[in-house]
Design a protein around this motif. Structure first.
Motif, PDB file in Angstrom:
ATOM      1  N   TYR A   1       0.839  -1.193   0.000  1.00  0.00           N
ATOM      2  CA  TYR A   1       0.000   0.000   0.000  1.00  0.00           C
ATOM      3  C   TYR A   1       0.872   1.241   0.000  1.00  0.00           C
ATOM      4  N   GLU A   2       0.269   2.350  -0.431  1.00  0.00           N
ATOM      5  CA  GLU A   2       0.908   3.661  -0.319  1.00  0.00           C
ATOM      6  C   GLU A   2       0.444   4.275   0.993  1.00  0.00           C
ATOM      7  N   GLY A   3       1.363   4.568   1.890  1.00  0.00           N
ATOM      8  CA  GLY A   3       1.007   5.026   3.220  1.00  0.00           C
ATOM      9  C   GLY A   3       0.380   6.405   3.235  1.00  0.00           C
ATOM     10  N   ARG A   4      -0.491   6.603   4.208  1.00  0.00           N
ATOM     11  CA  ARG A   4      -1.153   7.878   4.441  1.00  0.00           C
ATOM     12  C   ARG A   4      -1.227   8.134   5.953  1.00  0.00           C
ATOM     13  N   PHE A   5      -1.400   9.385   6.326  1.00  0.00           N
ATOM     14  CA  PHE A   5      -1.683   9.742   7.709  1.00  0.00           C
ATOM     15  C   PHE A   5      -3.089   9.273   8.031  1.00  0.00           C
ATOM     16  N   LEU A   6      -3.245   8.436   9.061  1.00  0.00           N
ATOM     17  CA  LEU A   6      -4.529   7.851   9.416  1.00  0.00           C
ATOM     18  C   LEU A   6      -4.998   8.358  10.769  1.00  0.00           C
ATOM     19  N   HIS A   7      -6.298   8.579  10.884  1.00  0.00           N
ATOM     20  CA  HIS A   7      -6.906   8.769  12.196  1.00  0.00           C
ATOM     21  C   HIS A   7      -6.909   7.436  12.912  1.00  0.00           C
ATOM     22  N   ARG A   8      -7.247   6.394  12.222  1.00  0.00           N
ATOM     23  CA  ARG A   8      -7.252   4.987  12.635  1.00  0.00           C
ATOM     24  C   ARG A   8      -8.478   4.591  13.462  1.00  0.00           C
ATOM     25  N   ASP A   9      -9.256   5.581  13.932  1.00  0.00           N
ATOM     26  CA  ASP A   9     -10.513   5.267  14.620  1.00  0.00           C
ATOM     27  C   ASP A   9     -11.585   6.246  14.161  1.00  0.00           C
ATOM     28  N   PHE A  10     -11.590   6.521  12.854  1.00  0.00           N
ATOM     29  CA  PHE A  10     -12.517   7.494  12.290  1.00  0.00           C
ATOM     30  C   PHE A  10     -13.885   6.848  12.102  1.00  0.00           C
ATOM     31  N   HIS A  11     -14.888   7.402  12.775  1.00  0.00           N
ATOM     32  CA  HIS A  11     -16.260   6.905  12.652  1.00  0.00           C
ATOM     33  C   HIS A  11     -17.196   7.971  13.209  1.00  0.00           C
ATOM     34  N   PRO A  12     -18.511   7.837  13.037  1.00  0.00           N
ATOM     35  CA  PRO A  12     -19.423   8.909  13.442  1.00  0.00           C
ATOM     36  C   PRO A  12     -19.332   9.279  14.918  1.00  0.00           C
ATOM     37  N   GLY A  13     -18.946   8.351  15.779  1.00  0.00           N
ATOM     38  CA  GLY A  13     -18.829   8.657  17.191  1.00  0.00           C
ATOM     39  C   GLY A  13     -17.662   9.549  17.537  1.00  0.00           C
ATOM     40  N   ASN A  14     -16.738   9.747  16.599  1.00  0.00           N
ATOM     41  CA  ASN A  14     -15.576  10.608  16.827  1.00  0.00           C
ATOM     42  C   ASN A  14     -15.597  11.861  15.953  1.00  0.00           C
ATOM     43  N   VAL A  15     -16.771  12.175  15.429  1.00  0.00           N
ATOM     44  CA  VAL A  15     -16.931  13.362  14.591  1.00  0.00           C
ATOM     45  C   VAL A  15     -18.055  14.213  15.176  1.00  0.00           C
ATOM     46  N   LEU A  16     -17.792  15.513  15.318  1.00  0.00           N
ATOM     47  CA  LEU A  16     -18.774  16.446  15.875  1.00  0.00           C
ATOM     48  C   LEU A  16     -19.446  17.219  14.749  1.00  0.00           C
ATOM     49  N   PHE A  17     -20.753  17.383  14.878  1.00  0.00           N
ATOM     50  CA  PHE A  17     -21.532  18.103  13.877  1.00  0.00           C
ATOM     51  C   PHE A  17     -22.225  19.305  14.512  1.00  0.00           C
ATOM     52  N   ASP A  18     -22.345  20.368  13.724  1.00  0.00           N
ATOM     53  CA  ASP A  18     -23.230  21.478  14.059  1.00  0.00           C
ATOM     54  C   ASP A  18     -24.578  21.150  13.436  1.00  0.00           C
ATOM     55  N   MET A  19     -25.559  20.836  14.277  1.00  0.00           N
ATOM     56  CA  MET A  19     -26.879  20.429  13.794  1.00  0.00           C
ATOM     57  C   MET A  19     -27.938  21.491  14.085  1.00  0.00           C
ATOM     58  N   GLU A  20     -27.520  22.751  14.298  1.00  0.00           N
ATOM     59  CA  GLU A  20     -28.467  23.803  14.655  1.00  0.00           C
ATOM     60  C   GLU A  20     -29.316  24.246  13.469  1.00  0.00           C
ATOM     61  N   HIS A  21     -28.825  24.039  12.247  1.00  0.00           N
ATOM     62  CA  HIS A  21     -29.580  24.459  11.067  1.00  0.00           C
ATOM     63  C   HIS A  21     -30.850  23.617  10.964  1.00  0.00           C
ATOM     64  N   PRO A  22     -32.015  24.243  10.731  1.00  0.00           N
ATOM     65  CA  PRO A  22     -33.261  23.485  10.680  1.00  0.00           C
ATOM     66  C   PRO A  22     -33.317  22.456   9.555  1.00  0.00           C
ATOM     67  N   ASP A  23     -32.573  22.690   8.477  1.00  0.00           N
ATOM     68  CA  ASP A  23     -32.528  21.753   7.356  1.00  0.00           C
ATOM     69  C   ASP A  23     -31.352  20.806   7.561  1.00  0.00           C
ATOM     70  N   PRO A  24     -31.595  19.461   7.588  1.00  0.00           N
ATOM     71  CA  PRO A  24     -30.472  18.516   7.759  1.00  0.00           C
ATOM     72  C   PRO A  24     -29.363  18.729   6.745  1.00  0.00           C
ATOM     73  N   ALA A  25     -29.713  19.257   5.575  1.00  0.00           N
ATOM     74  CA  ALA A  25     -28.696  19.496   4.554  1.00  0.00           C
ATOM     75  C   ALA A  25     -27.724  20.593   4.963  1.00  0.00           C
ATOM     76  N   GLY A  26     -28.093  21.361   6.017  1.00  0.00           N
ATOM     77  CA  GLY A  26     -27.207  22.418   6.487  1.00  0.00           C
ATOM     78  C   GLY A  26     -26.193  21.956   7.512  1.00  0.00           C
ATOM     79  N   ALA A  27     -26.171  20.661   7.812  1.00  0.00           N
ATOM     80  CA  ALA A  27     -25.225  20.132   8.796  1.00  0.00           C
ATOM     81  C   ALA A  27     -23.789  20.336   8.324  1.00  0.00           C
ATOM     82  N   ARG A  28     -22.900  20.564   9.288  1.00  0.00           N
ATOM     83  CA  ARG A  28     -21.476  20.685   8.951  1.00  0.00           C
ATOM     84  C   ARG A  28     -20.651  20.087  10.075  1.00  0.00           C
ATOM     85  N   ILE A  29     -19.464  19.632   9.744  1.00  0.00           N
ATOM     86  CA  ILE A  29     -18.565  19.037  10.729  1.00  0.00           C
ATOM     87  C   ILE A  29     -17.798  20.152  11.445  1.00  0.00           C
ATOM     88  N   THR A  30     -17.799  20.087  12.775  1.00  0.00           N
ATOM     89  CA  THR A  30     -17.096  21.088  13.576  1.00  0.00           C
ATOM     90  C   THR A  30     -15.872  20.524  14.287  1.00  0.00           C
TER      91      THR A  30
END
Length: 321
Positions: free
Chosen positions: A187-216
Motif C-alpha cells: 500500500y501507499e502510506g497515508r496519515f490515518l486517524h485509525r478510529d474514524f467513525h461517526p462517534g468521533n466526529v462532531l456536527f453542528d446540527m443547529e440548522h433546521p434543514d439537515p442538509a445544512g449540517a457541517r462538521i465542527t
C-alpha cells in the motif's frame, strides 16, 4: 490542572462525556478572570497498558493538526511528540493543552485539550446527508503530509482471535478469516486517524434543514498512525454498517472515492482491508453496543449488532470481484 490554567482561573464544573471505550472523558468548565467561562476536555486512561503510546500519538497528532481549521494548542505542552507539516489539509481537531503520558503528575495517564463545539450524531435520520460529509473529512485527513511519520498502524485482530457470532453464516466467516490469514497487500502510506467513525466526529446540527449540517470537529486521536487509506475507510464503513444497516458500509467507500479519495487498485486488496476491520469488531461487540446504547441507540443490543456484523461480513464475501 492548575499549572495549565491562566492566573485567576478555576474549575467550576465537571461533566462525564459518554461513548468512549478505552478512556474516561470529562468536560471541565473553567471560570475565567472576567467572570466568563471556557471549556476544556480531559482524557484519562484508567487502563494504563497502552496509555503512554496512545497519549503520545494523540499529542503528536494534535500538534500536527494545530491551525488546520482555526484550532490552536499550547506551545511546549509537556511530554508531546510532534508530527510536523500538514500540507494545507483542513482538519478541525482539538488543540493540545498538556499531556502526562506516564502519570508523572496525575493519578492516571491523562491529556488535556481544548473543547470543540458540536455533538456526535448517531441517529438513522439524516445519515444520507452526513455520509458525504464524513467522506470529505476523511479525504482531508489523508491529505495531511507529516514531516515525521506517526508510528505504523497496528492490526486489531488476527485470524486466530476472531469470534464467529452465534448463528452466523459459517462458510462466509471461514472464508473471511482465510482472507486475513494472507499477508497484507502492499500500500501507499497515508496519515490515518485509525478510529474514524461517526462517534468521533462532531456536527453542528443547529440548522433546521439537515442538509445544512457541517462538521465542527474530529476527536479521539490516540490511534493516529501511518498506513493504507483503505484501513480508515474500512473502519468507518464497518461502523456505519453496524449503526445504520449493512448497505451503508459500501456506500461510505463509494462516497470516499466520489470525494476524491483513492483506494487500493484491486478488488481483492480492498476486500482484505474491509474484512480485516469487520472481523476485528467480532471481539468487542458487547463494548461497542454498550457505548452506542449510552448515547441513546437503545435498540442496538449486543445481539442486534452481532446480526448486523454477520450480514455485513456475508455481504462483503458475496460481493462481485
Amino acid at each position: 490542572m492548575s499549572r495549565h490554567l491562566e492566573a485567576g482561573e478555576r474549575i467550576v464544573r465537571t461533566e462525564a462525556l459518554h461513548g468512549g471505550i478505552t478512556a474516561e472523558m470529562r468536560r471541565l468548565t473553567i471560570r475565567t478572570r472576567d467572570g466568563g467561562t471556557r471549556d476544556l476536555v480531559l482524557r484519562t486512561f484508567v487502563d494504563v497498558e497502552h496509555a503512554e503510546d496512545g497519549l503520545n500519538r494523540e499529542a503528536g497528532a494534535l500538534i500536527l493538526l494545530t491551525g488546520t481549521d482555526g484550532t490552536s494548542g499550547a506551545d511546549g505542552a509537556d511530554g508531546a511528540g510532534e508530527f510536523s507539516g500538514t500540507g494545507g489539509a483542513r482538519v478541525p481537531a482539538p488543540g493540545l493543552v498538556a499531556v502526562d503520558p506516564t502519570a508523572a503528575r496525575c493519578e492516571y495517564p491523562s491529556l488535556l485539550m481544548t473543547h470543540l463545539p458540536g455533538r456526535t450524531v448517531l441517529d438513522d435520520e439524516g445519515v444520507a446527508t452526513r455520509v458525504p460529509l464524513l467522506a470529505r473529512q476523511l479525504v482531508a485527513i489523508h491529505a495531511v503530509r507529516p514531516a515525521v511519520r506517526p508510528p505504523e498502524y497496528v492490526a486489531w485482530t488476527t485470524a486466530d482471535t476472531v469470534v464467529t457470532p452465534q448463528g452466523a453464516d459459517a462458510a462466509a466467516w471461514a472464508a473471511a478469516i482465510d482472507v486475513i490469514r494472507e499477508p497484507a497487500p502492499p500500500y501507499e502510506g497515508r496519515f490515518l486517524h485509525r478510529d474514524f467513525h461517526p462517534g468521533n466526529v462532531l456536527f453542528d446540527m443547529e440548522h433546521p434543514d439537515p442538509a445544512g449540517a457541517r462538521i465542527t470537529g474530529v476527536v479521539d486521536w490516540p490511534a493516529a498512525s501511518w498506513g493504507p487509506a483503505d484501513l480508515d475507510v474500512a473502519h468507518c464503513s464497518t461502523n456505519l454498517a453496524l449503526l445504520h444497516g449493512p448497505a451503508w458500509g459500501p456506500r461510505f467507500a463509494e462516497a470516499y472515492e466520489e470525494a476524491g479519495g483513492v483506494l487500493a487498485a484491486t478488488a481483492s486488496e480492498r476486500l482484505y482491508w474491509r474484512v480485516r476491520d469487520a472481523l476485528a469488531f467480532s471481539e468487542d461487540v458487547r463494548l461497542v453496543a454498550r457505548s452506542w446504547r449510552e448515547t441513546g441507540r437503545t435498540e442496538l443490543t449486543a445481539r442486534a449488532v452481532e446480526e448486523r456484523l454477520d450480514a455485513y461480513v456475508t455481504a462483503l464475501m458475496a460481493a462481485p470481484g
